[in-house]
Design an enzyme around this catalytic site. Structure first.
Site, mmCIF file in Angstrom:
data_model
loop_
_atom_site.group_PDB
_atom_site.id
_atom_site.type_symbol
_atom_site.label_atom_id
_atom_site.label_comp_id
_atom_site.label_asym_id
_atom_site.label_seq_id
_atom_site.Cartn_x
_atom_site.Cartn_y
_atom_site.Cartn_z
ATOM 1 N N LYS A 1 -30.478 -48.702 -12.610
ATOM 2 C CA LYS A 1 -29.425 -48.195 -11.739
ATOM 3 C C LYS A 1 -28.336 -47.613 -12.626
ATOM 4 O O LYS A 1 -28.048 -48.145 -13.691
ATOM 5 C CB LYS A 1 -28.835 -49.323 -10.894
ATOM 6 C CG LYS A 1 -29.827 -49.949 -9.951
ATOM 7 C CD LYS A 1 -29.186 -51.069 -9.176
ATOM 8 C CE LYS A 1 -30.200 -51.707 -8.256
ATOM 9 N NZ LYS A 1 -29.633 -52.814 -7.492
ATOM 10 N N GLY A 2 -27.720 -46.533 -12.184
ATOM 11 C CA GLY A 2 -26.664 -45.915 -12.965
ATOM 12 C C GLY A 2 -25.297 -46.228 -12.403
ATOM 13 O O GLY A 2 -25.104 -46.295 -11.193
ATOM 14 N N GLY B 1 -22.381 -45.035 -14.502
ATOM 15 C CA GLY B 1 -21.570 -43.964 -15.053
ATOM 16 C C GLY B 1 -20.254 -44.447 -15.627
ATOM 17 O O GLY B 1 -20.162 -45.530 -16.186
ATOM 18 N N GLU B 2 -19.217 -43.631 -15.465
ATOM 19 C CA GLU B 2 -17.928 -43.908 -16.082
ATOM 20 C C GLU B 2 -17.045 -44.854 -15.276
ATOM 21 O O GLU B 2 -15.950 -45.178 -15.703
ATOM 22 C CB GLU B 2 -17.200 -42.583 -16.312
ATOM 23 C CG GLU B 2 -17.934 -41.705 -17.292
ATOM 24 C CD GLU B 2 -17.336 -40.321 -17.408
ATOM 25 O OE1 GLU B 2 -16.401 -40.009 -16.640
ATOM 26 O OE2 GLU B 2 -17.793 -39.563 -18.258
#
Length: 93
Positions: free
Chosen positions: A56-57, A59-60
């Site tokens: 699962k991503g 990100g920032e």
């Protein structure tokens, strides 16, 4: 990423030309593995069934609270509230 943004990364402009003075990775400081403390990673939930390896991503989004946490740690250690990034020694003197 959050530690670099908070403590090291600063774009410096040449006042005579308006150009970026630290435009290369040789001049622009970014943290390396030796600069970062050991991190504890916890996986929660189930694997994502829509990606080939179940990842699962995020990100920032994980960097949002890092600067505030470091700034609060600096405040508790020194009594000085720093409200601009990067947090540098000259701001504490």
């Amino acid at each position: 990423m959050g530690i670099g943004m908070t403590l090291l990364e600063e774009t410096i402009f040449d006042p005579a030309t308006g150009r970026i003075a630290n435009a290369t990775f040789g001049d622009y400081l970014i943290p390396v593995n030796a600069d970062i403390p050991e991190l504890d990673v916890a996986f929660v939930g189930e694997p994502d069934r829509f990606t080939p390896i179940g990842t699962k991503g995020l990100g920032e989004v994980g960097t949002i609270g890092v600067s505030a946490a470091i700034a609060n740690a600096v405040y508790h250690a020194t009594g000085r509230r720093i409200r601009s990034l990067p947090i540098t020694i000259d701001q504490l003197l």
